[in-house]
Design a protein around this motif. Structure first.
Motif, PDB file in Angstrom:
ATOM      1  N   LEU A 142      22.471  43.689  31.313  1.00 23.59           N
ATOM      2  CA  LEU A 142      22.072  42.306  31.686  1.00 23.59           C
ATOM      3  C   LEU A 142      20.699  42.098  31.522  1.00 23.59           C
ATOM      4  CD1 LEU A 142      23.408  39.650  32.468  1.00 23.59           C
ATOM      5  CD2 LEU A 142      23.314  40.096  34.735  1.00 23.59           C
TER       6      LEU A 142
ATOM      7  N   LEU B 110      18.145  31.880  33.542  1.00 22.18           N
ATOM      8  CA  LEU B 110      17.882  33.006  34.648  1.00 22.18           C
ATOM      9  C   LEU B 110      18.773  32.783  35.823  1.00 22.18           C
ATOM     10  CD1 LEU B 110      15.840  35.271  34.826  1.00 22.18           C
ATOM     11  CD2 LEU B 110      14.541  33.851  36.308  1.00 22.18           C
TER      12      LEU B 110
ATOM     13  N   ARG C  62      27.892  38.278  40.991  1.00 24.78           N
ATOM     14  CA  ARG C  62      29.308  38.717  41.002  1.00 24.78           C
ATOM     15  C   ARG C  62      29.480  40.174  40.588  1.00 24.78           C
ATOM     16  NH1 ARG C  62      34.369  36.595  41.423  1.00 24.78           N
ATOM     17  NH2 ARG C  62      35.960  37.264  39.717  1.00 24.78           N
ATOM     18  N   LEU C  63      28.691  40.485  39.723  1.00 27.00           N
ATOM     19  CA  LEU C  63      28.788  42.157  39.405  1.00 27.00           C
ATOM     20  C   LEU C  63      28.724  42.707  40.539  1.00 27.00           C
ATOM     21  CD1 LEU C  63      29.282  43.309  36.728  1.00 27.00           C
ATOM     22  CD2 LEU C  63      26.840  43.689  36.414  1.00 27.00           C
ATOM     23  N   ARG C  64      27.764  42.544  41.465  1.00 24.99           N
ATOM     24  CA  ARG C  64      27.339  43.293  42.742  1.00 24.99           C
ATOM     25  C   ARG C  64      28.636  43.054  43.434  1.00 24.99           C
ATOM     26  NH1 ARG C  64      24.883  43.043  47.890  1.00 24.99           N
ATOM     27  NH2 ARG C  64      25.760  40.934  47.890  1.00 24.99           N
TER      28      ARG C  64
ATOM     29  N   GLY D 275      35.706  46.204  38.431  1.00 26.43           N
ATOM     30  CA  GLY D 275      35.463  46.516  40.156  1.00 26.43           C
ATOM     31  C   GLY D 275      35.477  48.092  40.342  1.00 26.43           C
ATOM     32  N   SER D 276      36.295  48.845  39.610  1.00 29.76           N
ATOM     33  CA  SER D 276      36.597  50.196  40.112  1.00 29.76           C
ATOM     34  C   SER D 276      35.352  50.975  39.700  1.00 29.76           C
ATOM     35  CB  SER D 276      38.018  51.045  39.561  1.00 29.76           C
ATOM     36  OG  SER D 276      37.812  50.900  38.071  1.00 29.76           O
TER      37      SER D 276
ATOM     38  N   PHE E 186      27.446  49.669  38.490  1.00 27.60           N
ATOM     39  CA  PHE E 186      26.681  48.666  38.677  1.00 27.60           C
ATOM     40  C   PHE E 186      25.369  48.788  37.853  1.00 27.60           C
ATOM     41  CE2 PHE E 186      23.371  46.390  41.266  1.00 27.60           C
ATOM     42  CZ  PHE E 186      24.055  45.108  40.993  1.00 27.60           C
TER      43      PHE E 186
ATOM     44  N   MET F 104      18.291  39.786  29.068  1.00 31.46           N
ATOM     45  CA  MET F 104      17.310  38.945  29.719  1.00 31.46           C
ATOM     46  C   MET F 104      16.105  39.204  29.228  1.00 31.46           C
ATOM     47  SD  MET F 104      19.230  36.456  31.102  1.00 31.46           S
ATOM     48  CE  MET F 104      18.012  35.464  31.900  1.00 31.46           C
TER      49      MET F 104
ATOM     50  N   LEU G 277      25.881  35.959  37.382  1.00 32.11           N
ATOM     51  CA  LEU G 277      26.331  37.076  36.853  1.00 32.11           C
ATOM     52  C   LEU G 277      26.137  38.286  37.467  1.00 32.11           C
ATOM     53  CD1 LEU G 277      26.330  36.443  33.009  1.00 32.11           C
ATOM     54  CD2 LEU G 277      28.360  36.147  34.256  1.00 32.11           C
ATOM     55  N   LEU G 278      24.858  38.517  37.813  1.00 31.88           N
ATOM     56  CA  LEU G 278      24.611  39.775  38.557  1.00 31.88           C
ATOM     57  C   LEU G 278      25.008  39.840  39.898  1.00 31.88           C
ATOM     58  CD1 LEU G 278      22.474  42.085  37.969  1.00 31.88           C
ATOM     59  CD2 LEU G 278      20.761  41.018  39.222  1.00 31.88           C
TER      60      LEU G 278
ATOM     61  N   MET H  42      34.624  39.091  33.900  1.00 32.29           N
ATOM     62  CA  MET H  42      34.643  39.285  35.534  1.00 32.29           C
ATOM     63  C   MET H  42      35.262  37.991  36.188  1.00 32.29           C
ATOM     64  SD  MET H  42      30.443  39.213  36.045  1.00 32.29           S
ATOM     65  CE  MET H  42      29.325  40.174  35.081  1.00 32.29           C
TER      66      MET H  42
ATOM     67  N   GLN I 228      33.641  45.266  46.526  1.00 31.53           N
ATOM     68  CA  GLN I 228      35.165  45.335  46.565  1.00 31.53           C
ATOM     69  C   GLN I 228      35.445  46.626  45.712  1.00 31.53           C
ATOM     70  OE1 GLN I 228      37.131  41.755  45.421  1.00 31.53           O
ATOM     71  NE2 GLN I 228      35.053  40.642  45.747  1.00 31.53           N
ATOM     72  N   SER I 229      34.699  47.445  45.554  1.00 29.29           N
ATOM     73  CA  SER I 229      34.988  48.566  44.505  1.00 29.29           C
ATOM     74  C   SER I 229      36.281  49.314  44.845  1.00 29.29           C
ATOM     75  CB  SER I 229      33.557  49.457  44.091  1.00 29.29           C
ATOM     76  OG  SER I 229      33.599  50.564  45.293  1.00 29.29           O
TER      77      SER I 229
ATOM     78  N   GLY J 276      32.206  50.877  40.496  1.00 29.63           N
ATOM     79  CA  GLY J 276      31.469  50.977  41.698  1.00 29.63           C
ATOM     80  C   GLY J 276      29.994  51.028  41.321  1.00 29.63           C
TER      81      GLY J 276
ATOM     82  N   MET K 186      31.561  42.584  42.858  1.00 33.27           N
ATOM     83  CA  MET K 186      32.807  43.358  42.539  1.00 33.27           C
ATOM     84  C   MET K 186      32.725  44.783  42.569  1.00 33.27           C
ATOM     85  SD  MET K 186      34.143  41.108  39.246  1.00 33.27           S
ATOM     86  CE  MET K 186      35.325  42.269  38.906  1.00 33.27           C
ATOM     87  N   GLN K 187      31.483  45.261  42.089  1.00 35.97           N
ATOM     88  CA  GLN K 187      31.490  46.801  41.851  1.00 35.97           C
ATOM     89  C   GLN K 187      30.891  47.386  43.195  1.00 35.97           C
ATOM     90  OE1 GLN K 187      29.167  47.030  38.041  1.00 35.97           O
ATOM     91  NE2 GLN K 187      30.873  48.038  37.699  1.00 35.97           N
ATOM     92  N   LEU K 188      30.199  46.413  43.992  1.00 36.47           N
ATOM     93  CA  LEU K 188      29.654  47.263  45.148  1.00 36.47           C
ATOM     94  C   LEU K 188      30.771  46.917  46.699  1.00 36.47           C
ATOM     95  CD1 LEU K 188      25.782  47.177  44.563  1.00 36.47           C
ATOM     96  CD2 LEU K 188      27.464  48.735  43.904  1.00 36.47           C
TER      97      LEU K 188
ATOM     98  N   ILE L 160      39.952  44.818  37.426  1.00 35.23           N
ATOM     99  CA  ILE L 160      40.425  46.138  38.017  1.00 35.23           C
ATOM    100  C   ILE L 160      39.328  47.089  37.392  1.00 35.23           C
ATOM    101  CG2 ILE L 160      41.898  47.906  38.215  1.00 35.23           C
ATOM    102  CD1 ILE L 160      44.275  45.929  38.200  1.00 35.23           C
TER     103      ILE L 160
ATOM    104  N   PHE M 159      21.802  31.437  35.510  1.00 29.63           N
ATOM    105  CA  PHE M 159      22.948  31.868  35.463  1.00 29.63           C
ATOM    106  C   PHE M 159      23.228  33.377  35.462  1.00 29.63           C
ATOM    107  CE2 PHE M 159      26.947  32.409  32.931  1.00 29.63           C
ATOM    108  CZ  PHE M 159      27.818  31.423  33.209  1.00 29.63           C
ATOM    109  N   ALA M 160      22.174  33.814  34.812  1.00 28.07           N
ATOM    110  CA  ALA M 160      22.304  35.507  34.858  1.00 28.07           C
ATOM    111  C   ALA M 160      22.207  35.948  36.083  1.00 28.07           C
ATOM    112  CB  ALA M 160      20.926  35.985  34.059  1.00 28.07           C
TER     113      ALA M 160
ATOM    114  N   PHE N 285      39.397  47.713  44.277  1.00 31.41           N
ATOM    115  CA  PHE N 285      39.689  47.831  42.784  1.00 31.41           C
ATOM    116  C   PHE N 285      40.093  49.278  42.226  1.00 31.41           C
ATOM    117  CE2 PHE N 285      37.220  43.625  42.379  1.00 31.41           C
ATOM    118  CZ  PHE N 285      38.095  43.002  41.728  1.00 31.41           C
TER     119      PHE N 285
END
Lengths: 645, 382
Positions: free
Chosen positions: B295, A27, A36-38, B250-251, B288, B299, A33-34, B340, A44-45, B253, A40-42, B247, A29-30, A48
């Protein structure tokens, strides 16, 4: 084995504990990951997304269509043709050799082509398309397209390429284009980005080079989406470029063709000029070459053949070739003497066949001498001694001044490459360049267009036009169709009575029984011409040769013979055109150059093949034979493609 | 546990087993596979071929295999564990000596018309063997060094054989599956602490010795490690894939660029877009929301399986499920971390989503074992 209940319970508790622990770690680790995803995507989007845009959008330049070069009637001298070519990408081809060998069975490919393609491919990055073959026919390109599945990485493409439909005819004037080279780029201060398009063509010589800026046009641009190997997926938007402007030349394609064909077999040059406005109607230098060879990239065999040819096909002899004008210069000497007032033109000089000047004997071409000659007959019979005398009376400075006034020794600003200035020798010139004082012998030599004097065929045509019009005619090669054909030209201010004598001399040269060009006279009404022959010595016959029995030009090796020259204007009473002809090592002006000048004059005046009736009756059979033979080679009217504009 | 332990009267039998399947698990598996179908359809440029359609068929076959395995009594799996493991080792040795080479690695055994990938088989059989082993030995002896060494060997032999192929990703999964079973069985903490400690020590020693006189590896080997650890150092070489992947990801969003609108995957900037890097396309096109929901589903699968493990008193069954979970978790965790940019690039696909036949089949068989453990769990007498 049978387990006890205690063991079972222990096992169960251990597993549960450890399972929960593992679950917690997973959990965690997950969660990482979540997170990191947030991030990158929210967070730094934006950043990118920008990178993604840069990745896929590629700005491409669209090469503009090159302007046409047209003759005075709209005939296409330089056009653009669809060029089907085959390109190959190493990336997609896989086994290059296999694909190339298959391709060679579909389209003509030489070993050399294949080797070059392979070399280009290995030199470039794998996704860069390399041209294997160009200028394929529609059938060939269809064959390639139909066999596409067997030819991975091979794409048939279409582009525009320069083409010269009249091939040899205007090669020296129009020039040619070629792929942009490093040297081309170095020569430019801020090169147009369009020049960096692979295989973009730039003017290399002639009008193509000199009018490059007008012809090129402005590049358009296209934004395309590309994938990672640079392949275009779709077009996003497009800004059209501006095609290059057309350039209209004053050349008459048919006359040019005739003139060049008339020079066939000689190393020679001919210029035809409109005396009223200086429009150059023909600028022929023979032999010529096919400029299309250069566009494709000339093979070294072909190039060496052109380079090692004694007749120098690559040289534009009309503007680049500098020749001693010989007797065609005598009008200059005569006018100089008239203006200096050292003769009135009526006065005669005795020609014994030679003249001694400060211990040196100067011969007249006629060993026996002309006897008493006046200005008119001296011109008509081309007596040298008369001009030796006149030049000593007026001096080199006056001759020089007149020569300049008549347009010799001057570099004309024409949009063609390597226009030469010729040489009007002065005392100062000799001091600076020969490190010696001007001597009277130099003046005497100059008086008959020998010695240091050098002129180009173009200059001779200008001189003739000026004599015919008494105005400062300037040559013109480019004329916009909207531009008026008439030009304001300054007067030369030569006294009419002087010019009358000169013209009379030129008239008699051709039309008087004793004139040097009498055998080349024209008899058609209203088309009579007036001219002057010239024979300029390149090497004098050596004593050894004379003793060995060499007396005549024909007995010498070609490259030691005299140059043959002829200048004329026509019609003699109301001049429209001026013509100059130089036949390198042609022997004599009256025998080699005058007939050519006559034929070209007739072609220009009649706007067609010279009519037989224009020739003296006894010559007509021979002329007919010559014309028939030449007719085969002349371009047909249907070969001349008109621009639609 | 043995056959005698089974109280057949408490066990569902025949078609009644269908009712006792782990239905939430099946639902979750279908949902995850559905993500896969959608993405494969998208990366093919809106086409069922060449990926989505075969994938659907394979998933169907996988479901069938899962049910067959599920309905087979658990004792059967326990009794064949040893034989299956032995056969797997023989096959791996067969690959070593007779294997066919593809993509720079020896992975396949060609037997007649079949192309076998024994390394995939090893993921399951190693777990089976270890679970059976721990079910067999006395509870008090599990932390005895001899038994620990035996268990470690059971896990290490296939791992090393696969590593030699070379297939780092699969080797890692086998080792992890085995490690999780050993851990869950209750082996003493000390062994794991020692293992982690010595590994950390070795890594530190290798890295610290760099540049000194007694450095442990050659310079070029260090450079390889650098590139492995931080691919961004070399954006056109090894790092190219990872950079492009980041890239794309990340793009995406919050809500993504829209179905079939991802420029990175569509334009081929993404490598292996239908296999190892498919998560990137998902993240790019659905943002996201799409990525984190996958994910979450993963889980939930873990959680459902974990519940099965917790609820059975059957030691073999519980350990088996734990092994499958460990394997599965590492599968997607490594893949996601890789795309990632959190982990080096190792060839691990995204389970159930990436295009691929044998990996999918082995996973479904693994979940079949989970079902079997669920159906045939030892129930307390009612």
């Amino acid at each position: 084995m049978k387990r006890s209940d205690r063991d079972k319970e222990l096992s169960r508790r251990t597993i549960s504990r450890r399972a929960l622990l593992l679950g917690a770690v997973q959990l965690g680790f997950a969660g990482t990951l979540l997170w990191r995803l947030r991030d990158m995507q929210l967070n730094q989007s934006e950043q990118f997304r920008l990178l993604a845009e840069e990745n896929r959008i590629n700005l491409r330049l669209l090469p503009p269509i090159r302007g046409l070069i047209l003759d005075r009637n709209g005939v296409i001298l330089a056009g653009n043709e669809q060029n089907y070519r085959v390109v190959i990408k190493r990336d997609d081809a896989g086994d290059i050799d296999l694909v190339l060998s298959r391709l060679a069975r579909l389209i003509p490919l030489s070993e050399e082509d294949i080797e070059r393609a392979r070399r280009d491919m290995l030199r470039n990055r794998p996704f860069v398309p390399v041209t294997v073959a160009e200028r394929l026919s529609w059938e060939e390109i269809s064959r390639v397209a139909a066999n596409a599945p067997a030819l991975p990485g091979v794409t048939p493409e279409m582009g525009m390429s320069r083409a010269y439909p009249l091939r040899e005819d205007t090669a020296h004037v129009v020039g040619y284009v070629g792929p942009v080279s490093e040297r081309d780029l170095e020569a430019l201060e801020s090169p147009d980005p369009v020049l960096f398009i692979p295989r973009f063509q730039i003017g290399k010589s002639g009008v193509e080079r000199m009018a490059e800026d007008r012809l090129r046009g402005r590049a358009g641009s296209q934004r395309v989406e590309v994938n990672s190997v640079g392949r275009v997926m779709r077009e996003l938007d497009r800004v059209e470029g501006t095609p290059g402007a057309n350039v209209h030349l004053t050349i008459d394609a048919r006359l040019q063709n005739y003139a060049l064909e008339r020079l066939h077999g000689h190393s020679a040059a001919a210029v035809v000029m409109d005396v009223k406005n200086g429009d150059i109607l023909a600028l022929a230098s023979g032999p010529s070459f096919d400029p299309n060879l250069f566009v494709r990239g000339i093979s070294s065999t072909n190039f060496n053949e052109l380079l090692n040819n004694d007749y120098r096909p690559l040289v534009n002899k009309t503007v680049q070739g500098m020749y001693p004008p010989g007797s065609t210069f005598k009008m200059v000497t005569a006018l100089a003497a008239l203006e200096a007032g050292v003769t009135n033109g009526q006065e005669t000089v005795f020609c014994p066949g030679h003249m001694d000047v400060s211990g040196n004997r100067f011969h007249c071409w006629k060993r026996g001498g002309h006897g008493r000659v006046g200005l008119v007959s001296a011109l008509a019979e081309s007596c040298d001694v008369y001009f030796y005398e006149m030049s000593q009376r007026c001096g080199i400075d006056k001759i020089n001044e007149m020569s300049t006034r008549l347009g010799l020794g001057m570099r004309y600003d024409l949009p063609i490459t390597s226009v030469a200035g010729g040489l009007n020798p002065t005392r100062e010139w000799k001091r600076n360049n020969r490190n010696a004082e001007w001597r009277i012998g130099d003046t005497v030599n100059a008086s008959i267009g020998q010695g240091f004097v050098l002129t180009t065929p173009l200059q001779l045509a200008v001189m003739t036009a000026r004599l015919a019009t008494n105005s400062a005619v300037l040559p013109r090669l480019v004329r916009d169709p909207l531009e008026r054909s008439e030009r304001e030209l300054a007067s030369l201010d030569l006294r009419p009575e002087w010019l009358r004598m000169i013209r009379q001399g030129m008239d008699q040269t051709v039309n008087d029984r004793r004139g040097t060009a009498y055998s080349s006279r024209i008899v058609a009404d209203g088309q009579l011409m007036a001219g002057k022959t010239g024979t300029s010595q390149v090497f004098s016959i050596t004593r050894a040769e004379r003793e060995a029995g060499v007396r005549r030009q024909e007995q010498l090796p070609w490259n030691r013979r005299n140059h043959a020259l002829f200048v004329n204007y026509a019609p003699h009473d109301a001049p429209r055109i001026a013509v100059s002809v130089v036949v390198e090592h042609g022997g004599g002006g009256s025998s080699a150059a005058a007939p050519i000048g006559r034929d070209i004059t007739l072609a220009a005046l009649n706007d067609a093949l010279p009519p037989l009736s224009a020739y003296p009756a006894p010559q007509r059979n021979r002329i007919q034979y010559e014309q028939d033979e030449m007719h085969e080679r002349l371009r047909r009217p249907e070969d001349l493609r008109l621009s639609r504009a | 546990m043995s056959y005698l332990e089974y109280n057949t009267r408490q066990m569902p039998s025949g078609l009644r087993k269908v009712l006792y399947l782990n239905w939430p698990l099946i639902a979750l598996l279908i949902m995850v596979a559905g993500y896969g179908f959608v993405m494969l359809y998208s990366v093919a440029g809106g086409s069922l071929t060449p990926w989505a359609e075969p994938q659907i068929k394979r998933f169907g076959i996988g479901l069938l295999c899962m049910l067959i395995v599920a309905f087979t009594p658990l004792w059967f799996w326990r009794s064949i564990a040893g034989v299956a493991y032995g056969v797997t080792i023989l096959l791996l040795l067969g690959v070593e000596f007779f294997g066919s080479v593809g993509m720079g690695a020896k992975r396949w055994l060609v037997i007649g018309p079949m192309r076998l990938q024994p390394s995939e088989l090893a993921k399951i059989t190693t777990i089976l063997a270890l679970a059976a082993y721990y079910d067999w030995i006395d509870m008090k002896k599990i932390s005895h060094p001899v038994h620990v060494v035996i268990a470690a060997l059971i896990a290490l032999v296939p791992t090393l054989l696969v590593l030699r192929q070379p297939d780092l990703g699969t080797a890692m999964l086998i080792a992890a599956g085995g490690g999780v079973v050993i851990f869950a069985a209750g082996v003493h903490w000390g062994y794991f602490a020692a293992l982690i400690g010595s590994a950390a020590g070795l890594v530190t020693a290798v890295l610290q010795s760099r540049g000194t006189e007694w450095q442990l590896l050659k310079d070029y080997q260090y450079r390889r490690i650098d590139a492995f650890l931080d691919p961004t150092l070399d954006p056109l070489g090894a790092g190219y894939h990872i950079n492009q992947s980041m890239i794309a990801l990340g793009s995406g969003g919050w809500s993504g660029r829209g179905f079939m609108e991802g420029t990175q995957a569509r334009l081929n900037f993404l490598p292996e877009k239908h296999t190892d890097f498919i998560f990137t396309t998902l993240a790019e096109e659905f943002g996201f929301v799409g990525a984190s929901s996958l994910l979450l589903l993963y889980m939930m699968i873990i959680a459902v399986c974990l519940l099965t493990a917790l609820r059975t008193t059957n030691r073999f069954g519980a350990l088996l499920v734990m092994g499958v979970i460990g394997n599965f978790f590492l599968y997607f965790a490594v893949n996601m971390a890789m795309v990632m940019g959190l982990a080096p690039v190792v060839g691990v696909p995204l389970p159930l989503v990436s295009f691929g036949g044998s990996a999918m089949l082995v996973l479904m068989v693994g979940f079949g074992l989970v079902h079997s453990a669920h159906i045939h769990r030892a129930r307390l007498p009612s």
